[in-house]
Design an enzyme around this catalytic site. Structure first.
Site, short mmCIF file in Angstrom:
data_model
loop_
_atom_site.label_atom_id
_atom_site.label_comp_id
_atom_site.label_asym_id
_atom_site.label_seq_id
_atom_site.Cartn_x
_atom_site.Cartn_y
_atom_site.Cartn_z
N PRO A 19 3.75 4.28 -43.80
CA PRO A 19 2.48 3.95 -43.08
C PRO A 19 2.32 4.81 -41.84
O PRO A 19 3.29 4.76 -41.15
CB PRO A 19 2.71 2.62 -42.77
CG PRO A 19 4.16 2.16 -42.69
CD PRO A 19 4.47 3.35 -43.79
N CYS A 105 7.30 -0.60 -35.24
CA CYS A 105 6.47 0.36 -34.46
C CYS A 105 6.92 0.34 -32.91
O CYS A 105 7.14 -0.73 -32.40
CB CYS A 105 5.07 -0.26 -34.60
SG CYS A 105 3.83 0.89 -33.23
N ASN A 205 14.02 6.14 -44.34
CA ASN A 205 12.96 6.89 -43.67
C ASN A 205 13.27 7.62 -42.42
O ASN A 205 14.39 7.17 -41.77
CB ASN A 205 11.99 5.93 -43.75
CG ASN A 205 10.77 6.16 -42.49
OD1 ASN A 205 10.47 6.05 -41.36
ND2 ASN A 205 9.97 7.36 -43.12
N ASP A 207 12.33 11.86 -40.85
CA ASP A 207 12.80 13.33 -40.75
C ASP A 207 12.93 14.01 -42.16
O ASP A 207 13.67 14.87 -42.25
CB ASP A 207 14.07 13.65 -39.88
CG ASP A 207 13.85 12.94 -38.47
OD1 ASP A 207 12.66 12.75 -38.29
OD2 ASP A 207 14.80 13.24 -37.83
N ARG A 230 5.66 12.00 -41.80
CA ARG A 230 5.08 13.24 -41.33
C ARG A 230 5.33 14.35 -42.30
O ARG A 230 4.43 15.49 -42.37
CB ARG A 230 5.63 13.43 -39.98
CG ARG A 230 5.12 12.71 -38.88
CD ARG A 230 6.15 12.56 -37.58
NE ARG A 230 7.63 12.12 -38.07
CZ ARG A 230 8.45 12.28 -37.02
NH1 ARG A 230 8.13 12.69 -35.57
NH2 ARG A 230 9.72 11.78 -37.07
#
Ligand code: FMN
Length: 327
Positions: A19, A105, A205, A207, A230
């Site tokens: 997300p 987050c 998760n 990189d 990303r």
């Protein structure tokens, strides 16, 4: 079928789109889906307070939008009030195959409000949130968190176990602490300890930007799959290429610049369809550095594009990219 069995079908591709607020909107999810028919998609984070107060049961708004082919799809919610999280889950059950809770987050505004990664410091409240969301939905419930709040508070193993005990069916872990934000390197090897200490599936998760990264991460972490954030920017084929490699051992090459420009145009036109020309053009600006890099004059083209408000001019500038590449 139990929710643990349902999860197995939702994550069978072994890759998910992580997300990203303001990024993994309806259009980007559709683009990723085009090249990956069965990866797990995830929406942007949706605040449970926003759902309760602003949206107030209204459907049809952009952030909720999905297509038939978006399944399997997880809707991510944030918040720290159990009754609101339950309400959010009740409301989102009509859209989602899974409900994900944001516990990772790092943004100041979010942790300041006790949401996101702040929940790693209040594991009992975090467990209450899992139970509340489970009460609100019959769909599987997942959690996404980090290694811990700071390097001295790496409680991710106990935290993951507590979430599992509260009823979570699936975990995605970003292998950084909150204090790291996005700096340094994600430490995939740390995930192995979590994987060895929980029974529910774990996706690793942080990189992962290539097929090689995904394979290395899976080896080091022992995880059941990988979540890509990303890395999908500027290359909506990455997830599909990783899924294909895991399944067949065949390597689909990175798309050449001409193809990336076509993907960028599709992205732009679809954002305009979704948001209208003015907003769509401005919304796309954050994506140009990802699509347009690695060739001569890329920087100049990007700096022209981010100032441009006229679609015809944008198309003209984009047609020059091929010119620069060829000459
Ligand atoms: C712009 C941006 C927005 C993000 N928004 C969210 C979010 O809404 N919910 C969430 O759990 N993580 C969010 N993340 C974190 C990503 O899901 C992911 O954990 C992180 O980027 C590391 O993975 P990556 O290196 O593959 O990008 C966001 C990251 C970025 C860069």
């Amino acid at each position: 079928m139990s929710n643990n069995d349902v999860v197995k079908t939702l994550i069978q591709s072994k890759v998910s789109l992580a997300p990203m607020a303001g990024i993994t909107d309806f259009v980007l999810r559709s683009l990723v889906r085009k090249y990956s028919p069965n990866c797990l998609l995830t929406t942007e984070m949706i605040s449970s307070e926003y759902l309760a107060q602003t949206l107030n049961g209204r459907s049809g708004v952009e952030i909720l939008k999905r297509d038939e082919n978006h399944s399997p799809i997880s809707y991510q919610i944030s918040g720290h009030k159990p009754y609101m999280m339950k309400q959010a889950a009740e409301f989102l059950t009509q859209y989602a195959d899974m409900i994900d809770i944001n516990m990772g987050c790092p943004v100041k505004k979010v942790v300041g409000g006790q949401d996101g990664a702040a929940l790693m410091r209040t594991p009992e409240l975090a467990a209450d949130l899992v139970r509340a969301v489970k009460d609100g939905t019959d769909k599987p419930v997942s959690v996404k968190f980090r290694l811990g709040y700071t390097a001295d508070e790496m409680n991710y193993v106990e935290f993951g176990q507590a979430m599992q005990d509260a009823g979570a069916n699936f975990i995605t872990i970003h292998a950084r602490t909150r204090a790291q934000m996005y700096s340094g390197q994600a430490d995939w090897s740390k995930i192995k300890v979590l994987k060895e200490n929980v029974d529910i599936p774990v996706f690793a998760n942080g990189d992962i930007t290539s097929i090689e990264d995904a394979i290395k991460c899976l080896e080091l972490s022992g995880a059941d799959g990988v979540a890509i954030g990303r890395g999908a920017l500027g290359d909506p084929t990455l997830i599909g290429r990783i899924v294909h490699f895991i399944k067949t051992g065949e390597r689909i090459p990175i798309p050449p610049l001409e193809d990336r420009i076509e993907m960028l145009k599709t992205h732009l036109y679809e954002e305009i369809k979704l948001r209208g020309e003015n907003v769509g053009i401005k919304f796309m600006r954050k994506f140009y550095p990802y699509y347009l890099s690695g060739f001569e004059h890329a920087k100049q083209l990007r700096s022209k594009l981010v100032l441009e408000e006229n679609l015809e001019q944008i198309n003209n500038i984009l047609s020059q990219t091929t010119f620069f590449q060829v000459h």
